[in-house]
Write a protein that holds these residues in place. Structure first.
Motif, PDB file in Angstrom:
ATOM      1  N   TRP A 470       0.831  -1.216   0.000  1.00 39.91           N
ATOM      2  CA  TRP A 470       0.000   0.000   0.000  1.00 39.91           C
ATOM      3  C   TRP A 470       0.857   1.253   0.000  1.00 39.91           C
ATOM      4  O   TRP A 470       0.461   2.288  -0.550  1.00 39.91           O
ATOM      5  CB  TRP A 470      -0.911  -0.025   1.238  1.00 39.91           C
ATOM      6  N   MET A 471       2.049   1.160   0.583  1.00 42.80           N
ATOM      7  CA  MET A 471       2.912   2.335   0.707  1.00 42.80           C
ATOM      8  C   MET A 471       3.806   2.551  -0.511  1.00 42.80           C
ATOM      9  O   MET A 471       4.415   3.623  -0.625  1.00 42.80           O
ATOM     10  CB  MET A 471       3.796   2.193   1.955  1.00 42.80           C
ATOM     11  N   LEU A 472       3.929   1.585  -1.382  1.00 42.16           N
ATOM     12  CA  LEU A 472       4.836   1.707  -2.527  1.00 42.16           C
ATOM     13  C   LEU A 472       4.035   1.985  -3.794  1.00 42.16           C
ATOM     14  O   LEU A 472       2.971   1.396  -4.016  1.00 42.16           O
ATOM     15  CB  LEU A 472       5.650   0.422  -2.688  1.00 42.16           C
ATOM     16  N   GLU A 473       4.591   2.836  -4.633  1.00 33.26           N
ATOM     17  CA  GLU A 473       3.867   3.275  -5.830  1.00 33.26           C
ATOM     18  C   GLU A 473       3.706   2.166  -6.858  1.00 33.26           C
ATOM     19  O   GLU A 473       2.634   1.990  -7.444  1.00 33.26           O
ATOM     20  CB  GLU A 473       4.596   4.462  -6.460  1.00 33.26           C
ATOM     21  N   HIS A 474       4.771   1.408  -7.103  1.00 30.42           N
ATOM     22  CA  HIS A 474       4.758   0.446  -8.202  1.00 30.42           C
ATOM     23  C   HIS A 474       4.381  -0.966  -7.762  1.00 30.42           C
ATOM     24  O   HIS A 474       4.398  -1.883  -8.579  1.00 30.42           O
ATOM     25  CB  HIS A 474       6.124   0.415  -8.884  1.00 30.42           C
ATOM     26  N   LEU A 509      11.946  -3.482  -8.065  1.00 34.40           N
ATOM     27  CA  LEU A 509      12.389  -3.339  -6.683  1.00 34.40           C
ATOM     28  C   LEU A 509      11.204  -3.134  -5.741  1.00 34.40           C
ATOM     29  O   LEU A 509      11.194  -3.662  -4.621  1.00 34.40           O
ATOM     30  CB  LEU A 509      13.372  -2.170  -6.569  1.00 34.40           C
ATOM     31  N   ASP A 510      10.199  -2.375  -6.162  1.00 31.76           N
ATOM     32  CA  ASP A 510       9.014  -2.194  -5.327  1.00 31.76           C
ATOM     33  C   ASP A 510       8.290  -3.518  -5.120  1.00 31.76           C
ATOM     34  O   ASP A 510       7.807  -3.813  -4.014  1.00 31.76           O
ATOM     35  CB  ASP A 510       8.069  -1.183  -5.973  1.00 31.76           C
ATOM     36  N   GLU A 511       8.186  -4.333  -6.167  1.00 35.40           N
ATOM     37  CA  GLU A 511       7.532  -5.633  -6.034  1.00 35.40           C
ATOM     38  C   GLU A 511       8.315  -6.552  -5.094  1.00 35.40           C
ATOM     39  O   GLU A 511       7.726  -7.286  -4.296  1.00 35.40           O
ATOM     40  CB  GLU A 511       7.391  -6.288  -7.411  1.00 35.40           C
ATOM     41  N   MET A 512       9.649  -6.510  -5.186  1.00 37.31           N
ATOM     42  CA  MET A 512      10.463  -7.327  -4.290  1.00 37.31           C
ATOM     43  C   MET A 512      10.315  -6.869  -2.851  1.00 37.31           C
ATOM     44  O   MET A 512      10.237  -7.689  -1.924  1.00 37.31           O
ATOM     45  CB  MET A 512      11.930  -7.261  -4.726  1.00 37.31           C
ATOM     46  N   CYS A 513      10.254  -5.559  -2.643  1.00 40.73           N
ATOM     47  CA  CYS A 513      10.095  -5.030  -1.287  1.00 40.73           C
ATOM     48  C   CYS A 513       8.760  -5.465  -0.698  1.00 40.73           C
ATOM     49  O   CYS A 513       8.677  -5.846   0.475  1.00 40.73           O
ATOM     50  CB  CYS A 513      10.226  -3.501  -1.321  1.00 40.73           C
ATOM     51  N   LYS A 539      10.603 -16.299  -4.709  1.00 38.54           N
ATOM     52  CA  LYS A 539      10.183 -15.328  -5.718  1.00 38.54           C
ATOM     53  C   LYS A 539      11.194 -14.193  -5.846  1.00 38.54           C
ATOM     54  O   LYS A 539      11.603 -13.838  -6.968  1.00 38.54           O
ATOM     55  CB  LYS A 539       8.810 -14.774  -5.342  1.00 38.54           C
ATOM     56  N   VAL A 540      11.635 -13.588  -4.725  1.00 35.10           N
ATOM     57  CA  VAL A 540      12.557 -12.446  -4.812  1.00 35.10           C
ATOM     58  C   VAL A 540      13.932 -12.887  -5.296  1.00 35.10           C
ATOM     59  O   VAL A 540      14.619 -12.138  -6.008  1.00 35.10           O
ATOM     60  CB  VAL A 540      12.665 -11.727  -3.456  1.00 35.10           C
ATOM     61  N   THR A 541      14.354 -14.102  -4.947  1.00 33.51           N
ATOM     62  CA  THR A 541      15.641 -14.595  -5.449  1.00 33.51           C
ATOM     63  C   THR A 541      15.598 -14.755  -6.962  1.00 33.51           C
ATOM     64  O   THR A 541      16.554 -14.403  -7.665  1.00 33.51           O
ATOM     65  CB  THR A 541      15.983 -15.938  -4.785  1.00 33.51           C
ATOM     66  N   ARG A 542      14.502 -15.256  -7.465  1.00 34.56           N
ATOM     67  CA  ARG A 542      14.349 -15.405  -8.911  1.00 34.56           C
ATOM     68  C   ARG A 542      14.334 -14.034  -9.594  1.00 34.56           C
ATOM     69  O   ARG A 542      14.946 -13.847 -10.653  1.00 34.56           O
ATOM     70  CB  ARG A 542      13.067 -16.182  -9.207  1.00 34.56           C
ATOM     71  N   GLN A 543      13.650 -13.064  -8.993  1.00 37.93           N
ATOM     72  CA  GLN A 543      13.599 -11.727  -9.583  1.00 37.93           C
ATOM     73  C   GLN A 543      14.963 -11.056  -9.561  1.00 37.93           C
ATOM     74  O   GLN A 543      15.387 -10.441 -10.554  1.00 37.93           O
ATOM     75  CB  GLN A 543      12.569 -10.866  -8.839  1.00 37.93           C
ATOM     76  N   ALA A 544      15.679 -11.150  -8.438  1.00 35.62           N
ATOM     77  CA  ALA A 544      16.992 -10.519  -8.333  1.00 35.62           C
ATOM     78  C   ALA A 544      17.992 -11.172  -9.286  1.00 35.62           C
ATOM     79  O   ALA A 544      18.811 -10.483  -9.915  1.00 35.62           O
ATOM     80  CB  ALA A 544      17.494 -10.613  -6.895  1.00 35.62           C
ATOM     81  N   LYS A 545      17.900 -12.480  -9.403  1.00 36.13           N
ATOM     82  CA  LYS A 545      18.799 -13.167 -10.333  1.00 36.13           C
ATOM     83  C   LYS A 545      18.519 -12.748 -11.766  1.00 36.13           C
ATOM     84  O   LYS A 545      19.441 -12.575 -12.573  1.00 36.13           O
ATOM     85  CB  LYS A 545      18.624 -14.688 -10.176  1.00 36.13           C
ATOM     86  N   ALA A 546      17.241 -12.560 -12.115  1.00 33.00           N
ATOM     87  CA  ALA A 546      16.898 -12.117 -13.463  1.00 33.00           C
ATOM     88  C   ALA A 546      17.407 -10.704 -13.719  1.00 33.00           C
ATOM     89  O   ALA A 546      17.890 -10.380 -14.817  1.00 33.00           O
ATOM     90  CB  ALA A 546      15.382 -12.178 -13.655  1.00 33.00           C
ATOM     91  N   MET A 547      17.338  -9.821 -12.719  1.00 36.65           N
ATOM     92  CA  MET A 547      17.843  -8.461 -12.889  1.00 36.65           C
ATOM     93  C   MET A 547      19.327  -8.458 -13.206  1.00 36.65           C
ATOM     94  O   MET A 547      19.802  -7.686 -14.043  1.00 36.65           O
ATOM     95  CB  MET A 547      17.588  -7.647 -11.616  1.00 36.65           C
ATOM     96  N   ILE A 592      20.934  -6.829  -3.456  1.00 30.14           N
ATOM     97  CA  ILE A 592      19.612  -6.326  -3.882  1.00 30.14           C
ATOM     98  C   ILE A 592      18.527  -6.792  -2.917  1.00 30.14           C
ATOM     99  O   ILE A 592      17.679  -6.004  -2.467  1.00 30.14           O
ATOM    100  CB  ILE A 592      19.305  -6.796  -5.321  1.00 30.14           C
ATOM    101  N   ILE A 593      18.552  -8.073  -2.558  1.00 31.63           N
ATOM    102  CA  ILE A 593      17.515  -8.623  -1.675  1.00 31.63           C
ATOM    103  C   ILE A 593      17.604  -7.998  -0.292  1.00 31.63           C
ATOM    104  O   ILE A 593      16.586  -7.597   0.304  1.00 31.63           O
ATOM    105  CB  ILE A 593      17.642 -10.161  -1.611  1.00 31.63           C
ATOM    106  N   GLU A 594      18.833  -7.889   0.260  1.00 27.03           N
ATOM    107  CA  GLU A 594      18.985  -7.339   1.607  1.00 27.03           C
ATOM    108  C   GLU A 594      18.599  -5.872   1.650  1.00 27.03           C
ATOM    109  O   GLU A 594      18.045  -5.390   2.644  1.00 27.03           O
ATOM    110  CB  GLU A 594      20.429  -7.539   2.087  1.00 27.03           C
ATOM    111  N   GLU A 595      18.876  -5.132   0.581  1.00 23.27           N
ATOM    112  CA  GLU A 595      18.502  -3.721   0.536  1.00 23.27           C
ATOM    113  C   GLU A 595      16.984  -3.553   0.587  1.00 23.27           C
ATOM    114  O   GLU A 595      16.466  -2.693   1.317  1.00 23.27           O
ATOM    115  CB  GLU A 595      19.073  -3.078  -0.735  1.00 23.27           C
ATOM    116  N   GLN A 596      16.252  -4.368  -0.168  1.00 22.37           N
ATOM    117  CA  GLN A 596      14.801  -4.282  -0.169  1.00 22.37           C
ATOM    118  C   GLN A 596      14.205  -4.791   1.137  1.00 22.37           C
ATOM    119  O   GLN A 596      13.172  -4.286   1.600  1.00 22.37           O
ATOM    120  CB  GLN A 596      14.225  -5.056  -1.364  1.00 22.37           C
TER     121      GLN A 596
END
Length: 660
Positions: A470-474, A509-513, A539-547, A592-596
């Motif tokens: 709810w707090m993130l735009e994307h 990044l918003d979706e991962m967060c 899910k986030v590991t797969r997204q970060a690896k794809a990035m 990337i994962i730890e930052e989010q």
């Protein structure tokens, strides 16, 4: 007139069946066994050894004939036949004639030596005129017994071959000698195929391509007059359930030409050369009925790239089948009006020679339907259902992002079953929402035992997802949150993701967060984490690896991609980068994962009171919706959400005016 009527009269002659031949052979064997016996007197009266001794002592026996050293046939004297004790001893032949000459009795002897002594003694005393030994043989019975094992083995072999070659039917491929025949099912103007292009919702581009092929076969002069040539093949490619086979059924229903339909696995057989033989027979039948269309579903069963995963060095039967298919589609003798349609969801594994122009001139990608096409698909599948008045098709299409045509058909069917289970007279909006939950999340498990502490942890986990999104735009807009166990999950947050063609790094990044918001909520509230975030971490590991490795969105790796669209990477034993690069990739994915994750913790720490309030409401109701979040957090200030709220308000006003 009589001549015409006789020609048009149906042929009422019985069709020949191989079982008639089997029955005739069995009858002949039984007849030979029955009539071929050396004994023409069939009903000789049986007796026992003790009675034979009495007859012998009374002098009633004229002679004895011992057959095969185990059966004795007894002939009485003329005086004995006049006694009452021997009344009815005369045997009869097959014509009913009485036999007074004998034999009159028969019985099984016991010990041969004792019986021999008994006969010698009776002859010496004058109570028996003579005795003799004879051997009888049933030639046909002995032959039948000797041939029975071979007949049994041959029968079992034929039965197995008929089963492996397509069943016991008399059609092509049904008999053992027709194993090389094509198994394609023929549809023509005599067959009633009810599926047409009107039944195929969405797929506008694919329908246009396929309709042109059908139109070419109907009116070829329209294209050949300008110098155009008939396309030799069209390959339908797309995810499962998107309507590739349905599109082919529509072609069969629309085309006024013979349509041969079969699967790629129909060419596969345990015998060498059968696949290639079936391909030859298929194209032979199609050429005889040209112009014609051949549809091969799941062509990847025989069209895989040659030479891959063939470590034995042997000649692969599947490759022979593919070679024959390539030759038939574009070879020295392929100038015929036969079009090949094929469908697969594994285009990456197909052989390059099969994909080239001249064989499959067109590759038609059948993608997942967008929101407009989903609405059309719903309209098709809702036709046979009794739906409530005012059911919003647009709402249903927006609630099913990423659903294929088969998924939407399943949603409609599940909604009807749920409505019937609740004794409703029509299927309403709530039934469709429950059906979507059932398909996406799985069966609701109301009897699952969950401790109060686990339930509280699940509530804060799901509330964390909802708060961060709810707090993130994307982040994807929230639809509802539930802590009712479904399938393998203990709770779930349902989102309505935006259908994007291009995705930017800030959106990812918003979706991962938002995905890490569940674990972050556990850390903020309990200062402990649990195993409940497994699917989120995956899910986030797969997204970060794809990035980092696929899309080139990482600064340290740069504009590089290690993605191989040809599929060759699956057969390589080495990575396409060095060990130093592998270490950098691992560090960047982790960073990337730890930052989010830290970003989610900071967001939840700043809104801890609202997180707690949301979790309490979730514990009380077990299910909350978008309106409940608006009461706690207020409306989202982002531009797209303001626009959606304005559109929703306008729709509600329009509905109110119509009701008034």
């Amino acid at each position: 007139m009589s001549k015409d009527n006789s020609n048009n009269a149906p042929n009422k002659k019985p069709k020949f069946s191989p079982y008639w031949l089997y029955a005739a052979i069995i009858l002949v064997i039984i007849s030979l066994n029955f009539f071929g016996s050396s004994n023409k007197w069939q009903d000789i009266k049986p007796t026992t050894s003790s009675k034979f001794d009495e007859f012998l002592d009374d002098g009633d026996i004229k002679d004895v004939l011992v057959i095969n050293q185990r059966k004795a046939k007894v002939t009485l004297t003329e005086e004995a036949l006049k006694k009452d004790i021997h009344k009815g001893a005369e045997s009869t032949n097959l014509l009913g004639q009485k036999n007074t000459k004998g034999p009159h009795y028969q019985f099984e002897i016991g010990s041969e030596d004792i019986f021999q002594e008994k006969l010698d003694k009776a002859k010496a005393e004058g109570k028996l005129e003579s005795y003799a030994y004879d051997t009888e043989q049933n030639f046909w019975g002995d032959m039948l017994i000797s041939l029975l094992p071979f007949a049994l083995i041959i029968g079992v072999w034929i039965f197995l071959m008929r089963r492996m070659s397509g069943g016991a039917g008399g059609g092509a491929g049904g008999q053992i000698f027709n194993i090389g025949k094509s198994r394609a099912k023929l549809f023509d103007e005599k067959q009633d195929v009810k599926v047409t292009f009107k039944d195929v919702a969405g797929l506008e581009g694919a329908k246009e391509e396929v309709q042109e092929i059908v139109d070419f076969l109907k009116t070829p002069d329209k294209y050949t007059s300008l110098g155009g040539k008939i396309p030799k093949g069209a390959l339908l490619v797309g995810p499962p359930g998107t309507g590739k086979t349905l599109l082919a059924k529509a072609v069969a229903g629309e085309a006024k030409v013979p349509f041969f339909s079969l699967s790629g696995s129909d060419f596969v057989e345990m015998f060498v050369g059968v696949g290639a033989s079936r391909v030859r027979d298929l194209f032979k039948q199609a050429k005889e009925k040209s112009p014609a269309i051949i549809f091969i579903d799941e062509i990847d069963a025989v069209g895989r790239a040659r030479g891959k995963s063939n470590f034995t060095g042997s000649n692969d039967e599947r490759e022979n089948t593919l070679n024959q298919l390539l030759t038939e589609m574009d070879g020295f003798g392929s100038k015929t009006n036969v079009i090949v349609l094929a469908a697969t969801n594994r285009a990456d594994v197909l052989d390059k020679a099969l994909m080239r122009a001249g064989r499959f001139d067109r590759q038609i990608y059948v993608d997942l339907p967008d929101v407009r096409e989903r609405k059309e698909i719903f309209e098709v599948h809702l036709r046979p259902l009794k739906i409530s008045e005012g059911l919003d098709m647009d709402f249903l299409s927006k609630q099913t992002p990423g659903f294929s045509g088969a998924d939407i058909a399943n949603v409609c069917n599940e909604a009807a079953l749920i409505a019937a289970r609740n004794n409703k007279k029509a299927v309403d909006k709530q039934d469709f929402l429950d059906a979507v939950d059932r398909i996406v999340g799985g069966l609701e498990k109301k009897n699952k035992i969950i401790t109060p502490l686990e339930k509280k942890t699940i509530a804060y986990h799901e509330a964390g997802h909802a708060t961060v999104s709810w707090m993130l735009e994307h982040a994807a807009p929230l639809v509802k949150v539930t802590i009712v166990p479904r399938g393998q999950s203990l709770g779930a947050a349902w989102y309505l993701p935006e259908e994007r063609l291009l995705v930017r790094p800030d959106q990812m990044l918003d979706e991962m967060c938002a995905t890490l918001g569940g674990r972050a909520a556990e850390k903020v509230i309990f200062d402990k984490i649990s195993t409940g975030a497994l699917s989120d971490l995956e899910k986030v590991t797969r997204q970060a690896k794809a990035m980092v490795t696929v899309y080139g969105l990482n600064d340290k790796i740069g504009n590089l991609t290690y993605y191989d669209s040809s599929g060759q990477a699956d057969y390589n034993f080495t990575k396409p980068y060095s060990e130093e690069t592998a270490q950098i990739i691992d560090k960047e994915i982790s960073a990337i994962i730890e930052e989010q994750y830290q970003r989610a913790i900071d967001l939840l720490t700043n809104h801890k009171d609202k997180l707690t309030e949301l979790a309490d409401v979730l514990l009380e109701r077990e299910v909350i919706f978008k309106d409940d979040l608006q009461e706690i957090f207020g409306k989202r200030p982002f531009a797209k959400d303001v626009k959606e709220d304005e559109e929703e308000q306008a729709q509600n006003e329009a509905i109110t005016n119509n009701d008034a």
